[in-house]
Motif scaffolding. Structure first.
Motif, PDB file in Angstrom:
ATOM      1  N   MET A   3     -16.548 -25.559  29.528  1.00 37.56           N
ATOM      2  CA  MET A   3     -15.114 -25.407  29.472  1.00 37.56           C
ATOM      3  C   MET A   3     -14.748 -24.309  28.480  1.00 37.56           C
ATOM      4  O   MET A   3     -15.501 -24.002  27.564  1.00 37.56           O
ATOM      5  N   PRO A   4     -13.560 -23.681  28.623  1.00 35.25           N
ATOM      6  CA  PRO A   4     -13.115 -22.699  27.650  1.00 35.25           C
ATOM      7  C   PRO A   4     -13.088 -23.307  26.258  1.00 35.25           C
ATOM      8  O   PRO A   4     -12.840 -24.499  26.089  1.00 35.25           O
ATOM      9  N   PHE A   5     -13.329 -22.485  25.241  1.00 34.84           N
ATOM     10  CA  PHE A   5     -13.371 -22.990  23.875  1.00 34.84           C
ATOM     11  C   PHE A   5     -12.043 -23.631  23.497  1.00 34.84           C
ATOM     12  O   PHE A   5     -10.973 -23.087  23.746  1.00 34.84           O
ATOM     13  N   CYS A   6     -12.118 -24.796  22.885  1.00 33.10           N
ATOM     14  CA  CYS A   6     -10.931 -25.509  22.416  1.00 33.10           C
ATOM     15  C   CYS A   6     -11.133 -25.866  20.949  1.00 33.10           C
ATOM     16  O   CYS A   6     -12.128 -26.488  20.586  1.00 33.10           O
ATOM     17  N   SER A   7     -10.197 -25.458  20.108  1.00 34.64           N
ATOM     18  CA  SER A   7     -10.341 -25.675  18.669  1.00 34.64           C
ATOM     19  C   SER A   7      -9.681 -26.970  18.194  1.00 34.64           C
ATOM     20  O   SER A   7      -9.672 -27.256  17.005  1.00 34.64           O
ATOM     21  N   VAL A  53     -23.712 -11.783  20.107  1.00 34.30           N
ATOM     22  CA  VAL A  53     -23.777 -13.142  20.651  1.00 34.30           C
ATOM     23  C   VAL A  53     -25.226 -13.522  20.933  1.00 34.30           C
ATOM     24  O   VAL A  53     -25.659 -14.651  20.658  1.00 34.30           O
ATOM     25  N   ASP A  54     -25.992 -12.581  21.461  1.00 38.25           N
ATOM     26  CA  ASP A  54     -27.416 -12.851  21.702  1.00 38.25           C
ATOM     27  C   ASP A  54     -28.132 -13.217  20.406  1.00 38.25           C
ATOM     28  O   ASP A  54     -28.965 -14.136  20.377  1.00 38.25           O
ATOM     29  N   VAL A  81     -16.022 -17.669  35.309  1.00 41.64           N
ATOM     30  CA  VAL A  81     -16.372 -16.830  34.167  1.00 41.64           C
ATOM     31  C   VAL A  81     -15.256 -15.823  33.915  1.00 41.64           C
ATOM     32  O   VAL A  81     -14.731 -15.216  34.848  1.00 41.64           O
ATOM     33  N   GLU A  82     -14.914 -15.668  32.658  1.00 43.69           N
ATOM     34  CA  GLU A  82     -13.913 -14.680  32.273  1.00 43.69           C
ATOM     35  C   GLU A  82     -14.569 -13.593  31.441  1.00 43.69           C
ATOM     36  O   GLU A  82     -15.525 -13.851  30.701  1.00 43.69           O
ATOM     37  N   ALA A  83     -14.051 -12.375  31.555  1.00 44.46           N
ATOM     38  CA  ALA A  83     -14.596 -11.247  30.816  1.00 44.46           C
ATOM     39  C   ALA A  83     -13.457 -10.316  30.438  1.00 44.46           C
ATOM     40  O   ALA A  83     -12.423 -10.265  31.110  1.00 44.46           O
ATOM     41  N   THR A  84     -13.644  -9.567  29.364  1.00 46.05           N
ATOM     42  CA  THR A  84     -12.650  -8.584  28.970  1.00 46.05           C
ATOM     43  C   THR A  84     -12.859  -7.293  29.756  1.00 46.05           C
ATOM     44  O   THR A  84     -13.922  -7.058  30.335  1.00 46.05           O
ATOM     45  N   ALA A  85     -11.846  -6.437  29.741  1.00 44.69           N
ATOM     46  CA  ALA A  85     -11.937  -5.182  30.494  1.00 44.69           C
ATOM     47  C   ALA A  85     -13.154  -4.345  30.103  1.00 44.69           C
ATOM     48  O   ALA A  85     -13.854  -3.838  30.996  1.00 44.69           O
ATOM     49  N   PRO A  86     -13.458  -4.164  28.806  1.00 43.26           N
ATOM     50  CA  PRO A  86     -14.651  -3.370  28.488  1.00 43.26           C
ATOM     51  C   PRO A  86     -15.927  -3.962  29.083  1.00 43.26           C
ATOM     52  O   PRO A  86     -16.806  -3.219  29.539  1.00 43.26           O
ATOM     53  N   GLU A  87     -16.031  -5.283  29.099  1.00 50.01           N
ATOM     54  CA  GLU A  87     -17.204  -5.913  29.698  1.00 50.01           C
ATOM     55  C   GLU A  87     -17.242  -5.664  31.203  1.00 50.01           C
ATOM     56  O   GLU A  87     -18.310  -5.408  31.781  1.00 50.01           O
ATOM     57  N   VAL A  88     -16.086  -5.723  31.831  1.00 53.39           N
ATOM     58  CA  VAL A  88     -16.011  -5.496  33.275  1.00 53.39           C
ATOM     59  C   VAL A  88     -16.400  -4.056  33.604  1.00 53.39           C
ATOM     60  O   VAL A  88     -17.152  -3.794  34.546  1.00 53.39           O
ATOM     61  N   PHE A  89     -15.897  -3.111  32.816  1.00 52.17           N
ATOM     62  CA  PHE A  89     -16.236  -1.706  33.063  1.00 52.17           C
ATOM     63  C   PHE A  89     -17.731  -1.463  32.871  1.00 52.17           C
ATOM     64  O   PHE A  89     -18.340  -0.673  33.610  1.00 52.17           O
ATOM     65  N   ARG A  90     -18.324  -2.129  31.898  1.00 51.19           N
ATOM     66  CA  ARG A  90     -19.764  -1.951  31.671  1.00 51.19           C
ATOM     67  C   ARG A  90     -20.560  -2.460  32.880  1.00 51.19           C
ATOM     68  O   ARG A  90     -21.510  -1.815  33.321  1.00 51.19           O
ATOM     69  N   GLY A 145     -19.876 -11.843  27.359  1.00 51.12           N
ATOM     70  CA  GLY A 145     -20.099 -12.746  26.235  1.00 51.12           C
ATOM     71  C   GLY A 145     -19.942 -14.200  26.605  1.00 51.12           C
ATOM     72  O   GLY A 145     -20.625 -15.070  26.057  1.00 51.12           O
ATOM     73  N   THR A 146     -19.038 -14.499  27.532  1.00 50.03           N
ATOM     74  CA  THR A 146     -18.840 -15.881  27.965  1.00 50.03           C
ATOM     75  C   THR A 146     -20.134 -16.481  28.491  1.00 50.03           C
ATOM     76  O   THR A 146     -20.456 -17.642  28.218  1.00 50.03           O
ATOM     77  N   CYS A 147     -20.881 -15.697  29.269  1.00 54.44           N
ATOM     78  CA  CYS A 147     -22.163 -16.175  29.794  1.00 54.44           C
ATOM     79  C   CYS A 147     -23.210 -16.256  28.683  1.00 54.44           C
ATOM     80  O   CYS A 147     -24.029 -17.185  28.657  1.00 54.44           O
TER      81      CYS A 147
END
Length: 230
Positions: A3-7, A53-54, A81-90, A145-147
């Motif tokens: 699940m998405p991070f919940c604080s 993250v690794d 899975v969600e990703a930011t734009a820089p991750e998607v472009f990569r 990073g989510t993965c």
């Protein structure tokens, strides 16, 4: 499962530590991003987050945390899975380096997955990620990073489709600080770094040659786009 991070369950001390970690990452990332001298460097900077993250996960393993994930274990690859734009472009850069027919095949594969997006509400109905080939990730080296932060301390819980999966709080918090701090840095400098659904976002970049230019101009180009929304 993942699940998405919940604080909400964090103690006040953990909240304070997390906020400070996010601030520290953001400050460092802003300095580095400000020094980038090319558009490709702005996108490429996201590798620092992913490598970070690794390292967080590997450090946990080195100190004895019994993370049970391994190659061929793909239960979490049925999650959204969600990703930011820089991750998607990569990711898109890697796919677009393939032969034209391979790129076309990826576009079709992503679009086919997106056409069933409305069927994904329940775990029992979830289809495997389109980047999953023979239970291995086809974009493993550039996965978001989510993965990278997803991990399990109990593989049986994964296989059983448990509502929650035991994870290391230290890993989750450290990875979240890296991800949030880096995203904040991009946002502060005027580049959208909100999280987008991975499959739709990659499809969008592969099918729109102008999208990166618009992102570099400050447009939030990936929101609300799906393969079957034309």
């Amino acid at each position: 499962m993942y699940m998405p991070f919940c604080s909400d369950t964090l103690t006040e001390a953990e909240h304070i530590a997390l906020r400070q970690s996010i601030t520290n990452v953001q400050c460092a990332a802003e300095q580095s991003l400000s020094a980038c001298q090319s558009d490709e460097a702005l996108v490429g900077f996201i590798t620092n987050l992913q490598n970070g993250v690794d390292r967080v996960v590997q450090t946990a393993v080195d100190r004895g945390v019994a993370i049970q994930c391994k190659a061929g274990c793909s239960d979490c690859c049925h999650a959204k899975v969600e990703a930011t734009a820089p991750e998607v472009f990569r990711i898109a850069n890697v796919l677009m380096s393939c032969a034209t027919e391979e790129v076309d095949a990826w576009i079709a594969r992503l679009a086919e997955y997106g056409s069933h997006a409305g069927d994904q509400a329940e775990w029992a109905l979830r289809r495997p990620c389109p980047f999953l080939i023979d239970d291995l990730c086809a974009i493993y080296d550039v996965r978001p990073g989510t993965c990278r932060k997803a991990h399990s301390l109990d593989v049986n819980a994964c296989k059983a489709g448990a509502a929650t999966i035991p994870q290391s709080l230290d890993v989750v918090l450290a990875a979240e600080a890296l991800m949030k701090g880096t995203a904040n840095a991009y946002q502060t400098l005027g580049y959208d770094a909100s999280r987008h659904e991975l499959v739709y976002a990659v499809w969008c970049v592969l099918t729109d040659p102008e999208i990166k230019t618009r992102w570099l101009a400050g447009e939030p180009v990936l929101g609300g786009i799906t393969p079957d929304s034309e």
